[in-house]
Motif scaffolding. Sequence first.
Motif, PDB file in Angstrom:
ATOM      1  N   ASN A 193       1.388  15.000   2.081  1.00 21.42           N
ATOM      2  CA  ASN A 193       0.951  13.624   2.293  1.00 21.42           C
ATOM      3  C   ASN A 193       2.048  12.687   1.804  1.00 21.42           C
ATOM      4  O   ASN A 193       2.480  12.791   0.657  1.00 21.42           O
ATOM      5  CB  ASN A 193      -0.331  13.333   1.503  1.00 21.42           C
ATOM      6  N   ILE A 194       2.477  11.799   2.674  1.00 17.34           N
ATOM      7  CA  ILE A 194       3.481  10.815   2.302  1.00 17.34           C
ATOM      8  C   ILE A 194       2.906   9.430   2.517  1.00 17.34           C
ATOM      9  O   ILE A 194       2.375   9.119   3.592  1.00 17.34           O
ATOM     10  CB  ILE A 194       4.775  10.991   3.111  1.00 17.34           C
ATOM     11  N   THR A 195       3.009   8.615   1.479  1.00 21.10           N
ATOM     12  CA  THR A 195       2.593   7.227   1.557  1.00 21.10           C
ATOM     13  C   THR A 195       3.821   6.360   1.311  1.00 21.10           C
ATOM     14  O   THR A 195       4.605   6.633   0.407  1.00 21.10           O
ATOM     15  CB  THR A 195       1.521   6.912   0.488  1.00 21.10           C
ATOM     16  N   VAL A 196       3.969   5.341   2.111  1.00 22.76           N
ATOM     17  CA  VAL A 196       5.020   4.345   1.903  1.00 22.76           C
ATOM     18  C   VAL A 196       4.298   3.048   1.552  1.00 22.76           C
ATOM     19  O   VAL A 196       3.536   2.521   2.365  1.00 22.76           O
ATOM     20  CB  VAL A 196       5.914   4.163   3.145  1.00 22.76           C
TER      21      VAL A 196
ATOM     22  N   LYS B 214       4.671  -7.756   5.592  1.00 21.39           N
ATOM     23  CA  LYS B 214       4.383  -7.215   6.916  1.00 21.39           C
ATOM     24  C   LYS B 214       5.644  -7.287   7.775  1.00 21.39           C
ATOM     25  O   LYS B 214       6.530  -8.099   7.530  1.00 21.39           O
ATOM     26  CB  LYS B 214       3.270  -8.022   7.579  1.00 21.39           C
ATOM     27  N   LEU B 215       5.685  -6.430   8.775  1.00 19.84           N
ATOM     28  CA  LEU B 215       6.792  -6.464   9.724  1.00 19.84           C
ATOM     29  C   LEU B 215       6.462  -7.518  10.778  1.00 19.84           C
ATOM     30  O   LEU B 215       5.515  -7.365  11.537  1.00 19.84           O
ATOM     31  CB  LEU B 215       6.975  -5.096  10.383  1.00 19.84           C
ATOM     32  N   LYS B 216       7.253  -8.571  10.811  1.00 16.67           N
ATOM     33  CA  LYS B 216       6.976  -9.680  11.724  1.00 16.67           C
ATOM     34  C   LYS B 216       7.580  -9.452  13.104  1.00 16.67           C
ATOM     35  O   LYS B 216       6.976  -9.790  14.119  1.00 16.67           O
ATOM     36  CB  LYS B 216       7.488 -10.985  11.121  1.00 16.67           C
ATOM     37  N   GLU B 217       8.762  -8.891  13.147  1.00 14.02           N
ATOM     38  CA  GLU B 217       9.458  -8.714  14.421  1.00 14.02           C
ATOM     39  C   GLU B 217       9.004  -7.434  15.105  1.00 14.02           C
ATOM     40  O   GLU B 217       8.855  -6.391  14.466  1.00 14.02           O
ATOM     41  CB  GLU B 217      10.980  -8.686  14.214  1.00 14.02           C
ATOM     42  N   SER B 218       8.856  -7.507  16.419  1.00 17.21           N
ATOM     43  CA  SER B 218       8.353  -6.356  17.179  1.00 17.21           C
ATOM     44  C   SER B 218       9.321  -5.172  17.127  1.00 17.21           C
ATOM     45  O   SER B 218       8.878  -4.022  17.151  1.00 17.21           O
ATOM     46  CB  SER B 218       8.071  -6.747  18.624  1.00 17.21           C
ATOM     47  N   TYR B 219      10.618  -5.424  17.038  1.00 14.27           N
ATOM     48  CA  TYR B 219      11.562  -4.303  17.030  1.00 14.27           C
ATOM     49  C   TYR B 219      11.422  -3.467  15.759  1.00 14.27           C
ATOM     50  O   TYR B 219      11.598  -2.252  15.803  1.00 14.27           O
ATOM     51  CB  TYR B 219      13.008  -4.759  17.243  1.00 14.27           C
TER      52      TYR B 219
ATOM     53  N   LEU C 184       1.166  10.746   7.186  1.00 15.30           N
ATOM     54  CA  LEU C 184       1.865   9.536   6.766  1.00 15.30           C
ATOM     55  C   LEU C 184       0.904   8.361   6.712  1.00 15.30           C
ATOM     56  O   LEU C 184       0.121   8.139   7.638  1.00 15.30           O
ATOM     57  CB  LEU C 184       2.998   9.211   7.752  1.00 15.30           C
ATOM     58  N   ASP C 185       0.992   7.617   5.622  1.00 13.14           N
ATOM     59  CA  ASP C 185       0.212   6.391   5.470  1.00 13.14           C
ATOM     60  C   ASP C 185       1.172   5.297   5.025  1.00 13.14           C
ATOM     61  O   ASP C 185       1.935   5.491   4.081  1.00 13.14           O
ATOM     62  CB  ASP C 185      -0.904   6.599   4.433  1.00 13.14           C
ATOM     63  N   ILE C 186       1.138   4.170   5.716  1.00  9.35           N
ATOM     64  CA  ILE C 186       1.963   3.030   5.326  1.00  9.35           C
ATOM     65  C   ILE C 186       1.034   1.938   4.823  1.00  9.35           C
ATOM     66  O   ILE C 186       0.120   1.509   5.533  1.00  9.35           O
ATOM     67  CB  ILE C 186       2.825   2.525   6.497  1.00  9.35           C
ATOM     68  N   VAL C 187       1.255   1.537   3.581  1.00  9.25           N
ATOM     69  CA  VAL C 187       0.431   0.509   2.948  1.00  9.25           C
ATOM     70  C   VAL C 187       1.272  -0.754   2.823  1.00  9.25           C
ATOM     71  O   VAL C 187       2.244  -0.791   2.078  1.00  9.25           O
ATOM     72  CB  VAL C 187      -0.059   0.961   1.548  1.00  9.25           C
ATOM     73  N   GLU C 188       0.899  -1.764   3.594  1.00  9.14           N
ATOM     74  CA  GLU C 188       1.586  -3.047   3.540  1.00  9.14           C
ATOM     75  C   GLU C 188       0.822  -3.975   2.608  1.00  9.14           C
ATOM     76  O   GLU C 188      -0.365  -4.223   2.824  1.00  9.14           O
ATOM     77  CB  GLU C 188       1.641  -3.701   4.919  1.00  9.14           C
ATOM     78  N   LEU C 189       1.507  -4.472   1.600  1.00  7.60           N
ATOM     79  CA  LEU C 189       0.878  -5.376   0.644  1.00  7.60           C
ATOM     80  C   LEU C 189       1.408  -6.788   0.851  1.00  7.60           C
ATOM     81  O   LEU C 189       2.555  -6.984   1.264  1.00  7.60           O
ATOM     82  CB  LEU C 189       1.160  -4.910  -0.786  1.00  7.60           C
ATOM     83  N   LYS C 190       0.585  -7.734   0.534  1.00  7.65           N
ATOM     84  CA  LYS C 190       0.932  -9.135   0.741  1.00  7.65           C
ATOM     85  C   LYS C 190       2.084  -9.552  -0.170  1.00  7.65           C
ATOM     86  O   LYS C 190       2.091  -9.253  -1.357  1.00  7.65           O
ATOM     87  CB  LYS C 190      -0.285 -10.013   0.477  1.00  7.65           C
TER      88      LYS C 190
ATOM     89  N   ASP D 219       1.724  15.066  -2.737  1.00  3.76           N
ATOM     90  CA  ASP D 219       1.340  13.671  -2.539  1.00  3.76           C
ATOM     91  C   ASP D 219       2.517  12.789  -2.982  1.00  3.76           C
ATOM     92  O   ASP D 219       2.616  12.411  -4.142  1.00  3.76           O
ATOM     93  CB  ASP D 219       0.083  13.362  -3.363  1.00  3.76           C
ATOM     94  N   LEU D 220       3.426  12.512  -2.032  1.00  6.04           N
ATOM     95  CA  LEU D 220       4.607  11.702  -2.327  1.00  6.04           C
ATOM     96  C   LEU D 220       4.339  10.249  -1.967  1.00  6.04           C
ATOM     97  O   LEU D 220       3.813   9.960  -0.891  1.00  6.04           O
ATOM     98  CB  LEU D 220       5.816  12.168  -1.527  1.00  6.04           C
ATOM     99  N   VAL D 221       4.729   9.356  -2.861  1.00  9.41           N
ATOM    100  CA  VAL D 221       4.603   7.921  -2.608  1.00  9.41           C
ATOM    101  C   VAL D 221       5.988   7.301  -2.739  1.00  9.41           C
ATOM    102  O   VAL D 221       6.613   7.394  -3.794  1.00  9.41           O
ATOM    103  CB  VAL D 221       3.631   7.249  -3.601  1.00  9.41           C
ATOM    104  N   PHE D 222       6.462   6.699  -1.656  1.00 11.81           N
ATOM    105  CA  PHE D 222       7.715   5.963  -1.663  1.00 11.81           C
ATOM    106  C   PHE D 222       7.380   4.482  -1.771  1.00 11.81           C
ATOM    107  O   PHE D 222       6.490   3.999  -1.068  1.00 11.81           O
ATOM    108  CB  PHE D 222       8.512   6.227  -0.380  1.00 11.81           C
ATOM    109  N   VAL D 223       8.089   3.773  -2.644  1.00 15.90           N
ATOM    110  CA  VAL D 223       7.797   2.354  -2.878  1.00 15.90           C
ATOM    111  C   VAL D 223       9.013   1.507  -2.532  1.00 15.90           C
ATOM    112  O   VAL D 223      10.107   1.734  -3.062  1.00 15.90           O
ATOM    113  CB  VAL D 223       7.387   2.102  -4.347  1.00 15.90           C
ATOM    114  N   ILE D 224       8.779   0.527  -1.651  1.00 16.56           N
ATOM    115  CA  ILE D 224       9.801  -0.453  -1.286  1.00 16.56           C
ATOM    116  C   ILE D 224       9.307  -1.807  -1.790  1.00 16.56           C
ATOM    117  O   ILE D 224       8.259  -2.294  -1.370  1.00 16.56           O
ATOM    118  CB  ILE D 224      10.009  -0.522   0.243  1.00 16.56           C
TER     119      ILE D 224
END
Length: 159
Positions: free
Chosen positions: A2-5, A10-15, A33-39, A102-107
């Motif tokens: 399980n990988i979570t980013v 949020k990604l604003k541009e469509s590309y 894969l789970d991508i968690v976008e935070l405000k 259960d890997l979590v990558f944080v950006i």
Amino acid sequence: MNITVICIGKLKESYWRDAVKEYSKRLGGYCSLDIVELKESRLAANPSPADELAVKVKEGEEILSHIRPSSWVVTLEIQGKKLSSEKLAEKIEDWSLEGRSDLVFVIGGSLGLSPDVSKRADFKLSFSDMTFPHQMMRVILLEQIYRSFKIIRHEPYHK
């Protein structure tokens, strides 16, 4: 595996969204894969260092609230360890063999990570001494995770 980013903003541009969608699809055969976008927190027009720290702390608290105690956390930080693609693949494989499924990558956001998030890291990873937009970093990270799985399985792609 399980990988979570976890990422700020949020990604604003469509590309960027299209690229994330493509790598998410490719990764489907290798991991969950789970991508968690935070405000992203608001910052004053002319922020003081205290204002900037307050934003990083607030974003950090939100990031930490999405990390389970058992997760293996990899933060993306300029001061982290630089690895080749092959070495990142070795790390991911080693973590998997050690039972860290259960890997979590944080950006972090535009100001980076709070000290508390950095302290929570089990591994600090740097892609470069350069600074990249966090939207671009998300795509680069997903591509490198995908490349890692291809390397681990000795499948063509990474050369």
